[in-house]
Design an enzyme around this catalytic site. Structure first.
Site, short mmCIF file in Angstrom:
data_model
loop_
_atom_site.label_atom_id
_atom_site.label_comp_id
_atom_site.label_asym_id
_atom_site.label_seq_id
_atom_site.Cartn_x
_atom_site.Cartn_y
_atom_site.Cartn_z
CE LYS A 244 -29.44 -41.99 5.67
NZ LYS A 244 -29.87 -40.57 5.46
N GLY A 245 -30.02 -46.10 11.08
CA GLY A 245 -30.43 -46.23 12.27
C GLY A 245 -29.59 -46.96 13.32
NE ARG B 70 -30.83 -40.96 10.29
CZ ARG B 70 -31.62 -42.08 10.00
NH1 ARG B 70 -31.76 -43.04 11.01
NH2 ARG B 70 -32.51 -42.00 8.79
CG ASP C 9 -32.73 -48.62 13.99
OD1 ASP C 9 -33.18 -49.69 13.74
OD2 ASP C 9 -33.01 -47.63 13.68
CG PHE D 112 -42.25 -42.56 16.11
CD1 PHE D 112 -41.91 -43.22 15.08
CD2 PHE D 112 -41.66 -41.65 16.36
CE1 PHE D 112 -40.96 -43.21 14.14
CE2 PHE D 112 -40.87 -40.98 15.30
CZ PHE D 112 -40.38 -41.62 14.23
CB VAL D 113 -38.40 -44.42 20.32
CG1 VAL D 113 -39.27 -44.97 21.58
CG2 VAL D 113 -37.93 -45.53 19.63
CG ASP E 107 -42.48 -51.22 14.40
OD1 ASP E 107 -43.09 -51.66 15.41
OD2 ASP E 107 -42.78 -50.51 13.75
CG ASP F 197 -35.26 -41.37 10.77
OD1 ASP F 197 -35.19 -42.62 10.94
OD2 ASP F 197 -35.58 -40.70 9.71
CE LYS G 266 -41.63 -49.06 18.06
NZ LYS G 266 -42.32 -48.17 17.18
P1 5GP Z 1 -39.87 -53.20 11.04
O1 5GP Z 1 -39.58 -53.55 9.44
O2 5GP Z 1 -39.46 -54.16 11.88
O3 5GP Z 1 -41.14 -52.62 10.90
O4 5GP Z 1 -39.03 -51.76 11.20
C1 5GP Z 1 -37.70 -51.68 11.17
C2 5GP Z 1 -37.17 -50.21 10.97
O5 5GP Z 1 -38.19 -49.33 11.17
C3 5GP Z 1 -36.12 -49.92 11.70
O6 5GP Z 1 -34.84 -50.43 11.54
C4 5GP Z 1 -36.36 -48.54 12.09
O7 5GP Z 1 -35.50 -47.91 10.87
C5 5GP Z 1 -37.83 -48.09 11.74
N1 5GP Z 1 -38.52 -48.27 12.83
C6 5GP Z 1 -39.21 -48.75 13.61
N2 5GP Z 1 -39.90 -48.47 14.62
C7 5GP Z 1 -39.35 -47.20 14.92
C8 5GP Z 1 -39.60 -46.10 15.67
O8 5GP Z 1 -40.17 -46.24 16.75
N3 5GP Z 1 -38.95 -44.77 15.47
C9 5GP Z 1 -38.00 -44.81 14.45
N4 5GP Z 1 -37.39 -43.46 14.31
N5 5GP Z 1 -38.00 -45.63 13.60
C10 5GP Z 1 -38.44 -47.04 13.70
MG MG Z 2 -33.35 -49.37 11.09
#
Ligand code: 5GP
Ligand code: MG
Length: 185
Positions: A40-41, A162, A96, A149-150, A99, A156, A128
């Site tokens: 949803k982000g 959100r 959004d 963490f944001v 990471d 969220d 990130k």
């Molecule tokens: P990844 O698979 O790249 O580790 O993570 C991607 C998903 O994790 C993003 O789409 C998001 O939903 C969530 N995410 C990653 N970092 C953050 C953060 O700092 N804050 C929040 N609220 N969600 C995050």
């Molecule tokens: Mg996401």
């Protein structure tokens, strides 16, 4: 004190910059590109971004899950697929934040295997970069941030917060408040 890392004005500037580049990229397309928001982000970001992409385009959504609280779990599951048949189409995956890179790497692979689109472009408001667990490079990133963490503007904690117009680093109070609210249902 919570720290705001992107105001709505700063977000809008990034939407405009990326949006105009994407408009140029697909300006002479025969078929409209499909912009796919990762739920949803990415919903607020996708919504604002497309207002700067001044060409015919299609909006769609996909949903994956991997995050649990403030930690990425490392396993991605598909929760909802796109509704468009994106075979042989230009697709733009809009996130959004990237990471570990695991979700985006999963999505690119998923689309390639299932739909063989004509092209895949990836966009995220936040990157990130320092936190990658798998190699993944975005085509367009709004802002590179450190490993914090944001929340806000789509991002969220426990599905809450959100709905702010800015992105911020939560303090203990913000997290406590989410825990308290989510403990009630
Ligand atoms: P990844 O698979 O790249 O580790 O993570 C991607 C998903 O994790 C993003 O789409 C998001 O939903 C969530 N995410 C990653 N970092 C953050 C953060 O700092 N804050 C929040 N609220 N969600 C995050
Ligand atoms: Mg996401």
């Amino acid at each position: 004190m919570k720290k705001i890392i992107l105001t709505y004005e700063e977000i809008s500037k990034r939407c405009k910059l990326i949006g105009e580049q994407l408009a140029t990229r697909y300006r002479f397309n025969d078929t409209p590109p499909v912009f796919i928001g990762v739920m949803k982000g990415a919903i607020p970001f996708l919504t604002d971004l497309v207002t700067y992409v001044d060409i015919p385009l299609i909006i769609d959504y996909i949903q994956v899950g991997s995050f649990n609280g403030t930690e990425s779990t490392g396993t991605v599951v598909l929760k909802k697929d796109v509704t468009q048949d994106v075979r042989n189409r230009d697709i733009v995956i809009v996130e959004d934040i990237v990471d570990s890179g695991i979700s985006m790497a999963f999505l690119v692979d998923y689309f390639q295997r299932k739909y063989q689109p004509k092209s895949i472009v990836t966009v995220a408001l936040l990157d990130k970069k320092c936190n990658r667990k798998v190699p993944f490079e975005l085509d367009y990133a709004g802002e590179e941030i450190e490993n914090v963490f944001v929340m806000g503007y789509g991002l969220d904690y426990k599905d809450l917060y959100r709905n702010t117009r800015y992105v911020f680093v939560p303090d203990e109070e913000d997290i406590k408040k989410c825990e308290e609210i989510s403990s009630r249902y």
